[in-house]
Design a protein around this motif. Structure first.
Motif, short mmCIF file in Angstrom:
data_model
loop_
_atom_site.label_atom_id
_atom_site.label_comp_id
_atom_site.label_asym_id
_atom_site.label_seq_id
_atom_site.Cartn_x
_atom_site.Cartn_y
_atom_site.Cartn_z
N SER B 92 0.80 -1.22 0.00
CA SER B 92 0.00 0.00 0.00
C SER B 92 0.84 1.27 0.00
O SER B 92 0.41 2.29 -0.49
CB SER B 92 -0.96 -0.01 1.19
OG SER B 92 -0.23 -0.24 2.37
N ASP B 93 2.06 1.22 0.55
CA ASP B 93 2.84 2.47 0.52
C ASP B 93 3.82 2.54 -0.65
O ASP B 93 4.68 3.43 -0.69
CB ASP B 93 3.52 2.75 1.88
CG ASP B 93 4.01 1.51 2.56
OD1 ASP B 93 4.04 0.47 1.88
OD2 ASP B 93 4.36 1.58 3.75
N LEU B 94 3.69 1.63 -1.58
CA LEU B 94 4.47 1.75 -2.82
C LEU B 94 3.54 2.29 -3.91
O LEU B 94 2.32 2.16 -3.80
CB LEU B 94 5.02 0.38 -3.25
CG LEU B 94 6.40 -0.02 -2.72
CD1 LEU B 94 6.43 0.01 -1.20
CD2 LEU B 94 6.80 -1.38 -3.22
N SER C 170 9.12 -3.90 -0.11
CA SER C 170 7.91 -4.71 -0.24
C SER C 170 7.66 -5.49 1.04
O SER C 170 6.53 -5.57 1.52
CB SER C 170 8.07 -5.70 -1.39
OG SER C 170 8.32 -5.00 -2.57
N VAL C 171 8.71 -6.09 1.57
CA VAL C 171 8.54 -6.90 2.77
C VAL C 171 8.03 -6.04 3.92
O VAL C 171 7.15 -6.44 4.67
CB VAL C 171 9.87 -7.60 3.15
CG1 VAL C 171 9.77 -8.21 4.53
CG2 VAL C 171 10.20 -8.66 2.13
N SER C 172 8.56 -4.82 4.02
CA SER C 172 8.10 -3.99 5.13
C SER C 172 6.68 -3.49 4.88
O SER C 172 5.95 -3.21 5.80
CB SER C 172 9.06 -2.84 5.40
OG SER C 172 8.93 -1.87 4.40
N SER C 173 6.31 -3.39 3.62
CA SER C 173 4.96 -2.90 3.32
C SER C 173 3.92 -3.99 3.55
O SER C 173 2.87 -3.73 4.13
CB SER C 173 4.90 -2.41 1.88
OG SER C 173 3.60 -2.06 1.53
N ASN C 174 4.20 -5.18 3.07
CA ASN C 174 3.22 -6.26 3.22
C ASN C 174 3.92 -7.60 3.04
O ASN C 174 4.23 -8.03 1.94
CB ASN C 174 2.10 -6.11 2.18
CG ASN C 174 0.94 -7.03 2.47
OD1 ASN C 174 1.12 -8.16 2.91
ND2 ASN C 174 -0.25 -6.54 2.24
N ARG C 175 4.15 -8.24 4.16
CA ARG C 175 4.94 -9.45 4.16
C ARG C 175 4.34 -10.57 3.31
O ARG C 175 5.03 -11.21 2.52
CB ARG C 175 5.06 -9.92 5.61
CG ARG C 175 6.38 -10.52 5.96
CD ARG C 175 6.36 -10.96 7.42
NE ARG C 175 7.31 -12.02 7.61
CZ ARG C 175 8.61 -11.82 7.80
NH1 ARG C 175 9.07 -10.60 7.84
NH2 ARG C 175 9.42 -12.84 7.95
N ASP C 176 3.04 -10.77 3.47
CA ASP C 176 2.40 -11.84 2.71
C ASP C 176 2.43 -11.55 1.21
O ASP C 176 2.72 -12.43 0.40
CB ASP C 176 0.95 -12.02 3.17
CG ASP C 176 0.86 -13.03 4.31
OD1 ASP C 176 1.88 -13.68 4.58
OD2 ASP C 176 -0.23 -13.15 4.90
N ALA C 177 2.14 -10.30 0.87
CA ALA C 177 2.15 -9.95 -0.55
C ALA C 177 3.55 -10.14 -1.12
O ALA C 177 3.71 -10.61 -2.25
CB ALA C 177 1.69 -8.51 -0.74
N ALA C 178 4.56 -9.82 -0.32
CA ALA C 178 5.94 -9.98 -0.78
C ALA C 178 6.24 -11.45 -1.06
O ALA C 178 6.86 -11.80 -2.06
CB ALA C 178 6.91 -9.44 0.25
N LYS C 179 5.75 -12.31 -0.19
CA LYS C 179 5.94 -13.75 -0.44
C LYS C 179 5.28 -14.14 -1.75
O LYS C 179 5.82 -14.94 -2.52
CB LYS C 179 5.30 -14.55 0.69
CG LYS C 179 6.09 -14.59 1.97
CD LYS C 179 5.44 -15.62 2.87
CE LYS C 179 5.90 -15.51 4.30
NZ LYS C 179 5.07 -16.35 5.17
N LEU C 180 4.12 -13.58 -2.01
CA LEU C 180 3.41 -13.93 -3.23
C LEU C 180 4.12 -13.43 -4.49
O LEU C 180 3.81 -13.84 -5.59
CB LEU C 180 1.99 -13.37 -3.20
CG LEU C 180 1.02 -14.11 -2.26
CD1 LEU C 180 -0.34 -13.46 -2.31
CD2 LEU C 180 0.93 -15.57 -2.63
N MET C 181 5.07 -12.50 -4.32
CA MET C 181 5.86 -12.05 -5.46
C MET C 181 7.14 -12.89 -5.58
O MET C 181 8.01 -12.58 -6.37
CB MET C 181 6.26 -10.58 -5.31
CG MET C 181 5.11 -9.61 -5.18
SD MET C 181 4.01 -9.63 -6.59
CE MET C 181 2.56 -10.39 -5.86
#
Lengths: 239, 238, 289, 394, 323
Positions: B92-94, C170-181
């Motif tokens: 969300s913050d990107l 990305s990891v700091s923004s959303n850990r799960d979403a980062a895994k999905l990438m």
């Protein structure tokens, strides 16, 4: 006895509720239904004081409750459960109820016999000394969730998906328990449930939410035949 | 290896809460399978378990014939198993563009990043307009588009799609489904989880109905009797 | 007027240097929500390495950077490894853990280097740079400022334009979403600690050439870095620069118009006010909850 | 059951504590001297210096009384913490020490010497300058220096320079604060315009302070009352801003060989209190004794800290021996002998008044001159002429 | 902490120690110092455990309490024992300024309190007319003779601090046992769950902050009269925060006895063993122990000990008793 008028809530610019109106009558079971993100739990959160609305009024038993703090509302008689059970950690089941009695009731007295009675009615008597956070099965956690709310001696009980995640048999049993409790304590209830069968079985009336608005209201059987309601669930009308 | 992806008696949930039990589902290569059902039935949790975001309590996940239960999520992505989550799982913050770029994180997709990004912008001109905007400020529909676009950047072999129509207007829903139809024509293997039964059925090859953590119906699209599905869905006994 | 100008100038230079000290802490804080209370000690460790090399071999402190970096990176990664071992309540327990590690480092330095004070022997660093006849600084302070700005800029670029950097964001923004990438969050965190080590090493060598080192310095550096990080708001790099310059300028002005012993009071008060009024900091997006 | 086990663990721990503390108390002709000093914490630097002096004192005593008596030193790190210093004194007392030498900072020395007094043991120090320390009526409390001695030296030097105005920059610690107050008062009485600038130990940048002195105070000299790292900071800032002053004067810890060696350019023409010139022309035998003994253990040049530590320990040791010869090594016996002390030491004349203070104590002032530090004040002790006006930058 | 344990503890502390160590000023002084740490550790643990707030700034309360009591006795002739209570009250009043920080959570709260402690310390330096500034206060009145007992001696001081610690423990015990205690305990991991049954969470937290500040303040006051000296650097020293945290973490801050046992253990082992092994830098071992403890047994020493001593099958039960 509960009246919600023109309630709007927004999260960071996104409208979660928009001019919502509904009422709960005495001794009535009202079902809140609708797809995910429609605003049902948000309504609960506003009623119980977790979330502050942008505008609107909510009156309960003559109190303008939006002005009251969370714990005051409990003493007015509004109890609720959470979708994901929130037992009080590090306390036993009985201690959970003691705290609820002590702080949830206006006079702050703890009546052990009342606690025993509640434990009995939600079938938790045998677990009264167990650790609430670690030693309960899911059904028991759900039962505790209800028991905690009951221990505050509410007149209005708001149940947020208490039946979700239960297996068919335990679900049936638990539904019966809820019905029994409702009679026993003469409660009004608001129920959020996704399982339409449960809603039909329990509720006197339903309010259907979609996109943060109320789109239909009335008798459950009829409401679920309302094409607009069906569409909100399944997209366009089937066939 | 008949099925590209299959589960065997898979169970999972959050903490003490079980969400689904003993699910044995199969997904054929190049086909679109949809899982429909009311919310709270466990559909999204099932997808997350397939991706390894949630640890299964029991059972097996097999992808290309290999047991995947122990595999970390990132390896699944690199092997071509990709999930398009619903719009809340964005960075969300990107910015919008950065979210898309992150879709090209898997090494093999980095080379074609530029091309894929242009493709996504073509599919969703709205995203191009908002490329510098923070993803957290997008509307529900735009967020959904971004999630889909980002998923496509990952060049999926098997694409798990979670509730793509959630919070979208009917027009937007149509648009998105037409994109899925294109993907289907390109022979991508798709697993689509939807509440919007109607749209889902239109592109499905195989349909599962999931209710309260169980599969209550599993039929090829041609065999699905809509009346019966609706009755099951709304728990009408008559 | 001249006093104010110099105070602002000094504050600006200090700010660039403070930013360099704080940014490693901010980076790790942003990625992992771990406040590394041993950060100042890592900076100090690098400073002592520069001292050890200069006093033993006469090496220019600037040239000791590679070795300082190697050592500090290892120390940072060990800290990361230990932090990762915490299973319960990591946000708070890591605070206590890194605090303990800070004590270990401070006392280790004390035992090895004694309580004596050290600073660079090379007077080249101390020579004056005068701008417009009225703004004074030491060459080393200019260098530290420039290095600070460059490091912050470089880090900003790295986080925005490289795969590793983006992965950290990305990891700091959303850990799960980062895994999905397809990202391995642990690996991204490892990178952030490693880079924080590099930044700490830079800061340490700058500390050695601009200032005087002795063991208790580490702890006060950590506090300063933390204050700036909170002012900046969760891991925001531009925020770190602004926050650092703000603190530098506040200190300079307080010293000039009141007295130096109140500078700490002023910066702490500003810190508390920001924390209480805007818990997400000047550039933060999420609340402090 | 478990509970009993737990309490037995506790009991065992305490038992171990007891046995740990019980050490032989025999001291026939072996005198054990106790020392508490900060070896860690913010005062570790001065504590270490003082400790080295004390060690040297013990060594010299042992050499002197070879074959007759032996001296042993027991040291405990008080971590600059009063409670720990008290513990240290009590522990050492229970280990049979006969007297105490050491301590740094009045706040630590106060409670520690109080504990020594309760244990009926004499206590000699140079580390605390608070006047209150000698007002408590302790028979066994001795102090070989005094704040006034340092203050007098600085004030004397400044008076000699015939200045109109000075600025004082001082650290907000106990001793520095008191010293700054003293100097401000005395110079004020002499009609100088005195400006003061208090700073905090955490300060990283002294430019703002020096700039204030340069542009606002326009003083003719800067007096610094602090510790080494701060002197370095102030001098660097001054070197940069080049305020129009005629002299840079520091109080303690500045005119030392260590500073001359570590920061040669920075120290040029800077004044600081010093007992001896540097490099010490340890020409007198007394000085030679100290210097040789010190050099045997430590590689660097001794500073005033080491000298004081040495002097107080040696004076104490000699008083103990005299008391022993008279058959009374109690507090009273040693204190009586210490009061008879009157000699010219390497730190100046030492004689104790009834309160235990040394009224003879006067510091001298040295000036860094090309890596050397000749004494330039008072006139009768001079080993060189002062460079005045003179600062590191001109 | 059950009856047997409390009794054994009381016997050891009130009878065994005074009679065996009573005339050894050094050891009795050490145990008294350990008890000072223990008292702060209990106050800290009360806030951390019952209030769910981990503070990094208890030195603030300690210092305010110490100065309040010292100034009242020196300048206003207040009797020392009364001043001990006033010290506690002073600290409580100072904690009112910290109330805005209650909105913060976790590390933010911890470090905000640290900032407060810094500010208080600087104020103590600057408020020269009251506190004597950096120079500090010497000759603070010692504990008086009361009912024929001279509390000014080492043993007397020991008895006073022991009583303070015991009172602290008893207060803690009763708060914990009450319904307030239950609610507070629950708030730690499940604040929403408690609020939704009507618990006024914020008020309870405020009360805990006041109580914890009071306890710490009166211990600070005791220390001022015990050591007879104060200066800002000492009174607000970070070590008044660090040691109690180490002790409480070490003993297990969720338990009643943990902070006390932890403080006794840490302080005595540090002073008696580590210090003799490593005269300089022995805190290094403390730091390492703290770090090791967080990783190996975050709930403290007691679980390890009980695991070690208790028969294997009783482990769970034993932990329950002390949890």
């Amino acid at each position: 006895m509960l009246k919600v008028e023109d309630l709007s809530v927004s999260f960071g610019g996104v409208r979660a509720l928009q001019n919502v109106n509904f009422e709960v009558h005495k001794h009535e079971v009202l079902g809140l239904v609708g797809p995910n993100g429609a605003g049902k739990t948000t309504s609960f959160n506003v009623l119980s004081g977790v979330v502050k609305p942008v505008s609107g009024t909510v009156t309960y038993d003559g109190h303008d409750i939006l002005k009251s703090s969370m714990h005051q509302r409990v003493t007015y008689g509004i109890g609720r459960t959470f979708q994901i059970p929130q037992p009080m950690h590090e306390l036993t089941v009985r201690e959970n109820l003691i705290v609820a009695q002590r702080f949830g009731r206006p006079d702050g007295k703890v009546k052990q016999d009342r606690i025993d009675e509640i434990l009995e009615s939600v079938n938790l008597s045998h677990k009264s000394e167990s650790d609430a956070a670690t030693e309960l099965a899911l059904t028991e956690r759900k039962a505790l969730e209800v028991a905690k709310a009951l221990a505050t001696e509410p007149t209005l009980l708001m149940l947020d998906e208490v039946l979700a995640g239960l297996e068919t048999t335990s679900k049936k049993l638990f539904m019966e328990t809820l019905k029994k409790i409702r009679k026993q304590y003469n409660l009004s209830m608001i129920v959020i449930e996704h399982d339409i069968e449960t809603i039909m079985n329990m509720c006197d009336r339903v309010v259907v939410f979609n996109f943060g608005q109320v789109i239909a209201e009335g008798d459950p059987e009829e409401t679920f035949r309302n094409p607009e309601v069906v569409r909100s669930y399944t997209g366009e009308v089937l066939a | 290896m008949k099925y590209l992806l299959e589960t065997d008696k898979l169970s999972a949930g959050y903490g003490a809460m079980e969400v689904f039990w003993d699910l044995s589902l199969t997904f054929e290569s190049g086909r679109t399978t949809t899982i429909v059902g009311p919310n709270g039935a466990g559909k999204s949790t099932f997808l997350k378990t397939l991706m390894g975001l949630i640890d299964p309590k029991a059972g097996e996940i097999r992808f290309k014939g290999q047991n995947y239960v122990q595999e970390p999520t990132w390896n699944r992505i690199n092997d071509g198993l990709v999930m398009i989550p619903e719009g809340r799982l964005l960075f969300s913050d990107l910015s919008v563009e950065e979210n898309l770029i992150m879709g090209a994180y898997p090494k093999k997709t980095r080379k074609s990043m530029e091309k894929n990004r242009e493709h996504v912008f073509q599919l969703f001109p709205r995203l191009k307009e908002r490329r510098n905007q923070q993803a957290g400020t997008l509307s529900g529909g735009e967020a959904q588009m971004l999630a889909i676009g980002r998923g496509l950047m990952e060049e999926p072999e098997v694409c798990l799609i979670d509730e793509p129509s959630l919070g979208l207007s009917p027009v937007m829903t149509n648009e998105i489904f037409s994109i899925f139809r294109e993907l289907k024509e390109e022979k991508m293997t798709i697993v689509l989880v939807e509440q919007n039964t109607n749209q889902a059925l239109k592109i499905a090859d195989h349909v599962y109905l999931m209710q309260a953590g169980k599969i209550t119906l599993s039929e090829p699209r041609e065999a699905v009797d809509l009346k019966r599905l609706e009755d099951l869905y709304f728990a009408r006994t008559s | 007027m001249e006093l104010t100008a110099q105070a602002l100038f000094t504050g600006l230079l200090m700010g660039g240097f403070y930013g360099l000290i704080a940014v490693g802490l901010a980076l790790v804080f942003g990625t992992m929500k771990v406040i590394n209370l041993a950060h100042g000690e890592l900076v100090l460790l690098a400073a002592y390495i520069a001292y050890a090399l200069e006093s033993q071999t006469g090496l220019n402190p600037m040239l000791s950077l590679p070795i300082a970096m190697a050592v500090v990176i290892v120390a940072a990664l060990v800290t990361f490894y230990l932090t990762n071992q915490i299973k319960k309540d990591r946000e708070l327990n890591s605070l206590i853990l890194t605090f303990g590690l800070g004590i270990v480092l401070t006392n280790g330095l004390l035992m090895v280097f004694s309580a004596d004070i050290y600073s660079t022997q090379s007077s080249w660093f101390m020579e004056g740079v005068v701008i417009a006849d009225s703004l004074f600084s030491m060459r080393s302070e200019m260098i530290a400022f420039i290095v600070g700005i460059a490091a912050l800029g470089g880090l900003y670029w790295w986080l925005n334009h490289t795969w590793h950097g983006r992965a950290i964001r990305s990891v700091s923004s959303n850990r799960d979403a980062a895994k999905l990438m397809g990202m391995n969050p642990t690996k991204a965190e490892l990178w952030s600690w490693g880079v924080a080590g590099v930044l700490a090493a830079l800061a340490g060598v700058m500390l050695y050439v601009t200032s005087v080192i002795h063991p208790p310095v580490g702890h006060s550096l950590t506090i300063k870095a933390f204050v700036i990080t909170v002012l900046a708001g969760m891991g925001s790099i531009p925020g770190v620069l602004v926050g650092a310059i703000m603190i530098g300028v506040i200190e300079g002005l307080t010293t000039t118009y009141f007295q130096s012993s109140l500078a700490e009071l002023a910066s702490m008060t500003v810190f508390l006010l920001v924390l209480l009024v805007m818990p997400s900091g000047l550039f933060g997006k999420k609340g402090a909850h | 059951m478990k509970v009993l086990k737990l309490s037995s663990v506790l009991a065992c721990a305490l038992g171990a504590a007891v046995s740990f503390a019980q050490v032989d108390t025999a001291h026939a002709e072996k005198f054990v001297i106790g020392e508490h000093t900060p070896l860690t914490g913010s005062l570790a630097r001065v504590g270490t210096g003082s400790h080295r002096g004390v060690v040297t004192g013990i060594k010299v005593l042992n050499d002197k009384y070879k074959g007759q008596h032996t001296f042993e030193l027991k040291t405990i790190d008080d971590e600059s913490n009063p409670a720990k210093a008290v513990s240290a004194v009590e522990k050492l007392a229970s280990q049979g020490v006969i007297a105490f030498s050491g301590g740094y900072a009045s706040g630590v020395i106060g409670p520690a010497s109080e504990a020594a007094n309760k244990a009926n043991l004499p206590y000699i120090t140079f580390g605390g300058v608070a006047t209150a320390l000698s007002q408590r009526g302790h028979e066994g409390f001795f102090r070989i220096n005094s704040a006034a001695g340092y203050g007098k030296a600085v004030v004397g030097l400044v008076s000699e320079m015939d200045l109109k105005s000075v600025s004082i920059a001082y650290s907000n610690k106990e001793a520095t604060h008191k010293m700054a107050e003293y100097i401000e008062k005395k110079l004020g009485e002499k009609g100088l315009k005195v400006s003061t600038h208090e700073y905090d130990a955490h300060v990283k940048d002294f430019k703002s302070i020096v700039n204030k002195i340069k542009l606002r105070d326009r003083s003719e000299a800067i007096i610094m009352v602090g510790y080494e790292s701060e002197y370095v900071g102030i001098l660097r800032a001054a070197n940069l801003l080049k305020p129009n002053v005629k002299a840079m004067i520091g109080v303690w810890s500045l005119a030392t060989g260590k500073m001359a060696k570590e920061f040669p350019d920075l120290m040029k023409n800077v004044y600081g209190t010093a007992m001896l010139p540097f490099p010490v022309s340890f020409d007198k035998p007394k000085q030679q004794t100290f210097y040789q003994a010190y050099k045997a253990n430590y590689e660097e040049e001794p500073s005033y800290l080491e000298q004081f530590g040495y002097v107080q320990t040696r004076l104490l040791g000699e008083a103990i021996v005299r008391a022993f010869d008279k058959g009374d090594t109690s507090l009273k016996g040693i204190a009586t002998e210490l009061r008879k002390t009157d000699e010219m030491t390497i730190s100046g004349r030492v004689r104790f008044d009834e309160k235990g203070d040394n009224p003879e104590f006067v510091q001298r002032v040295g000036q860094h001159q090309g890596g050397k530090i000749p004494l330039v004040w008072p006139a009768e002790e001079k080993t060189g002429e002062k460079v005045f006006p003179g600062t590191p930058w001109n | 902490m059950n009856i047997k344990f409390s009794a054994a503890f009381a016997i050891v502390m009130y009878l065994v120690i005074p009679f065996t160590l009573g005339d050894n000023n050094y050891l009795i002084g050490l145990v008294a110092s350990a008890l000072i740490i223990a008292g702060i550790a209990v106050a800290w643990a009360l806030l951390g455990n019952l209030g769910g707030m981990v503070s990094f700034g208890h030195a603030a309360f300690f210092g305010v309490g110490a100065y309040t009591s010292a100034v009242l006795t020196m300048d206003h002739g207040v009797p020392v024992f009364v001043a001990l209570v006033m010290g506690g009250i002073g600290a409580s009043i100072s904690s009112i300024f910290m109330m805005p920080a209650l909105r913060l959570r976790g590390p933010y709260f911890a470090l905000a309190i640290l900032a407060y402690a810094e500010i208080f310390k600087i104020l103590a330096v600057e408020a020269t007319s009251i506190t004597g500034g950096a120079g500090g206060l010497l000759s603070i009145p010692t504990l008086p003779v009361f009912m024929g007992i001279d509390f000014g001696t080492k043993l007397g001081g020991y008895i006073v601090i022991l009583n303070i610690v015991c009172l602290t423990l008893i207060t803690y015990h009763f708060i914990r046992k009450s319904t307030y205690g239950l609610a507070l305990k629950a708030m730690h991991d499940s604040e929403m769950a408690t609020r939704i049954v009507g618990v006024p969470a914020t008020y309870l937290k405020i009360v805990m902050l006041l109580v914890s500040a009071f306890m710490t303040g009166s211990i600070g006051a005791f220390n001022a009269h015990y050591i007879n000296f104060l200066e800002p650097d000492y009174a607000f020293s970070g070590s008044w925060t660090i040691f109690p945290i180490v002790a409480a973490i070490f003993g297990g801050y969720r338990t009643l006895s943990g902070p006390v046992l932890g403080a006794l253990f840490i302080y005595l082992v540090d002073q008696l063993v580590f210090k003799s092994v490593m005269p300089q830098g022995h805190q290094l071992i403390l730091g390492a122990m703290l770090a090791g403890m967080i990783i190996l047994s975050p709930s403290g020493l007691l679980p390890i000990l009980t695991k070690f001593f208790a028969p294997k099958k009783n482990i769970k039960k034993a932990e329950g008793q002390h949890a």
